[in-house]
Design a protein around this motif. Structure first.
Motif, PDB file in Angstrom:
ATOM      1  N   ALA A  11      19.063 -17.286 -19.954  1.00 26.38           N
ATOM      2  CA  ALA A  11      20.073 -18.047 -19.212  1.00 26.38           C
ATOM      3  C   ALA A  11      20.197 -19.455 -19.774  1.00 26.38           C
ATOM      4  O   ALA A  11      21.310 -19.917 -20.075  1.00 26.38           O
ATOM      5  N   SER A  14      21.642 -19.367 -23.195  1.00 22.28           N
ATOM      6  CA  SER A  14      23.089 -19.136 -23.188  1.00 22.28           C
ATOM      7  C   SER A  14      23.840 -20.431 -22.937  1.00 22.28           C
ATOM      8  O   SER A  14      24.873 -20.697 -23.559  1.00 22.28           O
ATOM      9  N   VAL A  15      23.299 -21.242 -22.019  1.00 15.25           N
ATOM     10  CA  VAL A  15      23.958 -22.510 -21.722  1.00 15.25           C
ATOM     11  C   VAL A  15      23.883 -23.434 -22.930  1.00 15.25           C
ATOM     12  O   VAL A  15      24.884 -24.052 -23.326  1.00 15.25           O
ATOM     13  N   PHE A  43      34.825 -21.148 -16.894  1.00 14.58           N
ATOM     14  CA  PHE A  43      33.470 -21.390 -17.389  1.00 14.58           C
ATOM     15  C   PHE A  43      32.603 -22.040 -16.317  1.00 14.58           C
ATOM     16  O   PHE A  43      31.438 -21.674 -16.140  1.00 14.58           O
ATOM     17  N   THR A  46      32.053 -19.408 -13.243  1.00 11.01           N
ATOM     18  CA  THR A  46      31.188 -18.291 -13.615  1.00 11.01           C
ATOM     19  C   THR A  46      29.829 -18.795 -14.099  1.00 11.01           C
ATOM     20  O   THR A  46      28.815 -18.137 -13.878  1.00 11.01           O
ATOM     21  N   VAL A  49      27.653 -19.399 -11.069  1.00  8.30           N
ATOM     22  CA  VAL A  49      27.238 -18.125 -10.475  1.00  8.30           C
ATOM     23  C   VAL A  49      26.191 -17.437 -11.350  1.00  8.30           C
ATOM     24  O   VAL A  49      25.172 -16.925 -10.871  1.00  8.30           O
ATOM     25  N   TYR A  50      26.440 -17.473 -12.654  1.00  2.96           N
ATOM     26  CA  TYR A  50      25.540 -16.828 -13.615  1.00  2.96           C
ATOM     27  C   TYR A  50      24.137 -17.425 -13.516  1.00  2.96           C
ATOM     28  O   TYR A  50      23.141 -16.704 -13.399  1.00  2.96           O
ATOM     29  N   ILE A  53      22.493 -16.602  -9.986  1.00  2.00           N
ATOM     30  CA  ILE A  53      21.988 -15.229  -9.846  1.00  2.00           C
ATOM     31  C   ILE A  53      20.776 -15.011 -10.744  1.00  2.00           C
ATOM     32  O   ILE A  53      19.759 -14.450 -10.325  1.00  2.00           O
ATOM     33  N   THR A  54      20.881 -15.478 -11.985  1.00  5.47           N
ATOM     34  CA  THR A  54      19.775 -15.229 -12.912  1.00  5.47           C
ATOM     35  C   THR A  54      18.494 -15.922 -12.438  1.00  5.47           C
ATOM     36  O   THR A  54      17.413 -15.321 -12.460  1.00  5.47           O
ATOM     37  N   PHE A  56      17.729 -16.857  -9.360  1.00  4.89           N
ATOM     38  CA  PHE A  56      17.264 -16.204  -8.142  1.00  4.89           C
ATOM     39  C   PHE A  56      16.508 -14.929  -8.504  1.00  4.89           C
ATOM     40  O   PHE A  56      15.425 -14.652  -7.993  1.00  4.89           O
TER      41      PHE A  56
END
Lengths: 466, 596
Positions: A11, A14-15, A43, A46, A49-50, A53-54, A56
């Protein structure tokens, strides 16, 4: 544990990748900044949210990893939580959708003051049409398309007579003026895409489609085809040059209207014979080509190809590269041919010359050459007969030493790299499939074998009779 | 009625349908070749689909080779490249994923999980497989025709698909269309079977709201497939007529090899509408079984009930229904009336809500669970992460305005591979590791499984994540080579080479997986009947692997929902569906809890 760490690293990675990546939207050159904004909003929404969720998920994996005496919580439902999550998600979705629809509203509404240009797709090149003085494009029908009427314009309809035809894949647009791009295709589906403009649309045979934009930056932009249209798809390119109004007007004024094109006198072969005198020394008396002077055969080449190459030599799109010694020799002769009528006469004469078979000088693996030629066949024809509709000249019967040299030149970018050499550009891409010298000779050897085929000999006899 | 349990009851209604008579063949051929046993048919589907899938995998490697290291193989020219693109896509989506989930997992799991002896129509079920095999063989023959298989792109858009000059136009496209028709006929036989079995052949006490989510997912996907595939069937037949008899359903008056074609007046867009009316539900035909299976994997391996079961079922149904009204989001830049964009963008983004709810519920199922990091669980988590990724990039492409610059670029390639290739495949792997013990009686090797997981999971991310970015830059898809462009940065070539290397590494890991499948069959640790201590009926069979007829003398009766994991007070952390409330063992201290 490893899984949780992997998720967190992925995660965060990716950022980081997002921010450091050298690949992002090309600099905008049209009014469609709003499209870029919707991408940015997407961007952000999402992305949050990305990450949420990741993380969490990762926390759950760490905190609730297997322990011998741990017992999972038994909680089949939690209405309150489920309702909350549904409501929040719906809000997030609305936040994405609303700006999207809003911008789409302007995307589908062409401003009243937009001028129009028609984009015509064809395997594998673009051409354009402007409506002329009446501001209206003449109606077209596929069944009317011919060498003399490449757009299929209805000759009986006055609206078509003043349409301005741009037959090269090079379009000019005036800056800061909204333009409606009307799209059409002569064969399969294409898609006219200029990345910095953002807007794009498919061009479909049998109907028209449209999009609009206002160019906001001067400069030259590459147009590509974005809808699979056959094996030349990747090499279907064009250029859009955004200029000031005056340059645009001058450029457009230099283009023929449909009426002018139709009224143009056919060339006179007898006058052409006299002009041909200056070519004989190198290209031979029957235009059959001469290896001693490194001049290729001219007989059998189609009119459009000859015209295009003369133009390329004249404007320096061909024969200016230092490695193209013989091309350089051709330039002064081409420059001396300025008059359209002279060229038309000359070509008319060339069309009367017999197409005689040439002597093979290159040996190669014909079987392998045949396999390689499959790709060439889609434009140059299965018999190497050439297909003017694809802007592909005849290959069968061409002097093989000339073919080898031109293929080498294309492959190395000696020929075809000039931005004005539109179809030469395609050949540069296409010749990359000839990975080594042997492949090149094999394919030329196969092309050599084609000229012996009876069909080609017949064609030669026919044109001789004419 | 139990107080602690969510849905348990001592009452089981009498059977509504009589016991079915099974044909018990005596010969080897009858048992394993012309078998009517859904479990054998399932294995046949899995082997066939995997074999053709491996072909598609090799095709993708050839494409990657050309993109990463251009012109390194003379075998790959522009036509063969497009043939690889086409066949890779078609095989993976239809002949692998659809066949594997419905024909493979559907056949194996539906009767077992519903508590049925077999599918409702065993003979038809057998026929379904053999027609599927014929469709695959037709596809394979296409590779060897002169001119090869079709290179029209897996979407087979006309006029391209049947236009002279397109690779495989002489024979490949004909075989492709005939093969698709055969596939659909075969699938319809199987699909009707699955639906009837779920609706009619459930055992006593197995109400619809006690079905494991796996069955719900496969059931809904089958219903959708039965409604969606006919659109593809008619499109294929119409295109065949255009190609063979010269009709003009999809073919307008146009040029063909520079000459005027004989067609007149057809609509290329009509095909796109028919194709995507099938094509979009197809995404969920693949996704819903994956959703269902992953729910069961997560619940079992986290020892926790699935969170929000009813919501999960409704989400499956709503997604299934909505997916029929979103198809034109594949066509925003197709030249259809652009005003459709408003409607389809809205429906498309609405579908994100039930989908997001499913994701939340999976994550919330893990929360406060007791997570065993078994190989199936690793794959399930891998799916979650990948699916979130692919789902979110879908919000870009579904939102009509955002789609305009991104469509037909590598952003799309990255998106759909994440969401409908990698995510479902990870579930398939997880499911195979999960159910292999039931199918063979042996466990798959754990170490090999973990290596397989890590290489596949990280590798696919390395392959597909960066693709989104070169897509943003505008790099078009389905390009054999990029040549010289002004807008593609030089570094894209380096990235492409890196992606190709990652692809080869991931492919090698799949060889390891195949080895594991074979090796464990002979040498794997014996698993016993219920190695994961799961609740669903397939783990409660008297024999492992289950014999023909599945449940021995008497069919099980179902007393509870499938997710009674870690029920407070219960002695074990799982209570199988066929355990009546009065037989549940409780801890001493909680016995006073009061039971009916």
């Amino acid at each position: 544990m490893a899984m949780a760490i992997a998720l967190i690293v992925l995660a965060l990675g990716s950022v980081v990748f997002f921010f450091l990546s050298p690949w992002y939207l090309t600099p905008l050159a049209s009014n469609w900044g709003a499209i870029d904004h919707t991408i940015t909003i997407s961007f952000w929404v999402t992305g949050v949210v990305y990450l949420a969720i990741t993380f969490f998920l990762a926390v759950a994996l760490i905190r609730y990893r297997y322990k011998r005496h741990r017992r999972s919580l038994y909680e089949p439902e939690n209405k309150k939580l489920e309702v909350w999550l549904t409501v929040l998600t719906s809000l997030g979705i609305a936040a994405l959708l609303a700006p999207g629809l809003f911008v789409w509203g302007s995307f589908v509404t062409v401003p009243d003051d937009a001028h129009e240009v028609e984009v015509v797709g064809q395997q594998w090149h673009w051409s354009f049409r402007f409506p002329g003085e009446d501001g209206e494009l003449g109606p077209v029908r596929a069944s009317l398309i011919s060498d003399d009427n490449p757009y299929g314009i209805d000759p009986d309809d006055p609206r078509g007579q003043d349409d301005i035809l741009v037959r090269s894949p090079r379009l000019m647009l005036p800056i800061d003026r909204p333009v409606k791009m009307t799209l059409r295709s002569k064969d399969v589906i294409h898609n006219f895409k200029v990345p910095p403009f953002r807007a794009k649309m498919d061009a479909i045979p049998g109907q028209t489609s449209y999009f609009w934009l206002t160019p906001t930056k001067t400069g030259e932009f590459e147009a590509v085809c974005a809808e699979l249209c056959g094996i030349g798809h990747f090499a279907m390119r064009g250029r859009v040059e955004v200029v000031d109004q005056q340059t645009f007007d001058e450029w457009l004024a230099g283009k023929p209207t449909f009426g002018e094109l139709a009224a143009r006198e056919p060339g006179d072969p007898e006058a052409g014979a006299e002009h041909f005198a200056r070519c004989v020394a190198c290209h031979g008396p029957q235009g059959g080509g001469k290896q001693e002077t490194n001049a290729p055969r001219l007989a059998g080449l189609d009119a459009e190809y000859l015209k295009r190459q003369l133009r390329n030599f004249r404007i320096g799109a061909r024969g200016t590269n230092e490695a193209d010694r013989f091309g350089q020799q051709m330039r002064p002769f081409a420059t001396s041919l300025q008059d359209e009528d002279v060229i038309a006469d000359l070509i008319a004469y060339l069309e009367t010359l017999p197409v005689e078979s040439t002597r093979p000088t290159i040996a190669g693996d014909v079987e392998r050459g045949k396999r390689l030629y499959r790709t060439c066949a889609s434009c140059h024809g299965p018999e190497g007969q050439g297909m003017p509709a694809f802007n592909a000249p005849r290959l069968a019967g061409m002097n093989d030493w000339y073919l080898v040299r031109q293929l080498q030149h294309f492959r190395e970018g000696v020929r075809g790299r000039h931005p004005e050499d539109w179809y030469g550009n395609q050949m540069v891409d296409m010749t990359q499939i000839l990975v080594d010298e042997a492949a090149l000779r094999d394919v030329v050897a196969y092309i050599g074998s084609l000229s012996e085929a009876p069909a080609v000999a017949d064609a030669g006899r026919q044109s001789a009779e004419e | 009625m139990g107080e602690r349990e969510y849905d348990a009851s001592s009452y089981v209604p009498p059977a509504e349908v009589g016991e079915m008579e099974l044909v018990h063949p005596k010969t080897f051929i009858g048992k394993y070749i012309w078998s009517q046993d859904a479990k054998v048919i399932a294995i046949q589907y899995v082997i066939t689909a995997t074999s053709i899938g491996l072909v598609a995998l090799v095709l993708s490697l050839l494409m990657r080779l050309q993109l990463g290291f251009p012109n390194s193989l003379t075998l790959i020219d522009p036509s063969s490249y497009l043939q690889y693109v086409t066949m890779h896509g078609m095989i993976m989506v239809i002949y692998l994923l659809t066949a594997l989930f419905l024909g493979g997992f559907g056949n194996y799991l539906i009767p077992l999980m519903c508590g049925a002896r077999d599918m409702a129509f065993p003979y038809l079920n057998m026929l379904s497989y053999w027609v599927y095999l014929v469709s695959v063989l037709l596809l394979v023959v296409g590779f060897f025709l002169p001119g090869g298989s079709t290179g029209a792109g897996w979407t087979l858009y006309p006029p391209q698909a049947i236009n002279p000059g397109t690779p495989g136009v002489d024979g490949g496209i004909i075989l492709m269309l005939v093969s698709l028709a055969a596939f659909i006929i075969g699938f319809t036989m199987g699909g009707l079977n699955y639906v009837v079995t779920v609706l009619q052949a459930r055992t006593r006490g197995m109400t619809l709201m006690r079905l494991p989510l796996t069955v719900w997912g496969i059931f809904m996907a089958t219903v959708m497939a039965l409604l969606a595939f006919p659109a593809l069937l008619v499109a294929a037949l119409m295109m065949l007529l255009d190609r063979l008899l010269g009709t003009s359903f999809f073919m307008p008056g146009m040029l063909s090899m520079g000459e005027l074609s004989s067609h007149e007046g057809g609509s290329p867009l009509l095909f796109q509408h028919l194709f995507w009316f099938f094509g979009h539900p197809e995404v969920y035909i693949v996704a819903l079984p994956a959703f269902g299976i992953v729910s069961d994997l997560i619940a079992t391996h986290a020892r926790k009930n699935i969170f929000g079961y009813r919501m999960m079922v409704w989400a499956i149904i709503i997604i299934g229904a909505l997916s029929f009204v979103v198809w034109a989001h594949h066509m925003y830049v197709s030249g259809m009336n652009p005003y459709f964009g408003f409607l389809f963008a809205t429906t498309t983004l609405v579908i994100a809500v039930p989908t997001a709810i499913k994701v939340y519920n999976w994550v919330l199922t893990l929360w406060r669970g007791n997570i065993h990091f078994t190989v199936p669980m690793l794959f399930a988590i891998g799916f979650l992460f990948t699916f979130v990724n692919g789902g979110l990039s879908g919000l870009f492409l579904g939102n009509v305005t955002v789609d305009v610059p991104l469509s037909d670029t590598y952003f799309v390639v990255g998106h759909f591979h994440m969401v409908m290739a990698v995510a479902p495949i990870l579930v398939i792997f997880g499911a195979i590791y999960h159910w292999y013990p039931k199918v063979t009686g042996r466990m798959l090797n754990d170490t090999l499984g973990k290596i397989h997981f890590w290489v596949t999971f990280l590798g696919t991310y390395a392959i597909y994540y960066p693709m989104h970015f070169i897509g943003l830059e505008g790099v078009p898809r389905r390009y054999y080579a990029y040549g010289e462009t002004t807008f593609i940065s030089d570094s894209v070539q380096a990235l492409n080479a890196g992606i190709t290397i990652a692809a080869f590494i991931v492919a090698i890991a799949q060889v390891l997986f195949l080895f594991n499948l074979v090796w464990s069959y002979f040498r794997g640790r014996e698993s016993g009947p219920n190695p994961w201590q799961a609740n669903t009926l397939e783990w409660q069979t008297p024999h492992t692997p289950p014999r023909h007829g599945n449940f021995g003398e008497e069919l099980p009766a179902v007393y509870r929902w499938p997710y009674d994991y870690s029920v407070p007070g219960a002695k074990h952390d799982f209570i199988p569906q066929n355990v009546p409330p009065e037989e549940v063992e409780y801890e001493e201290s909680s016995k006073s809890g009061g039971r009916a």
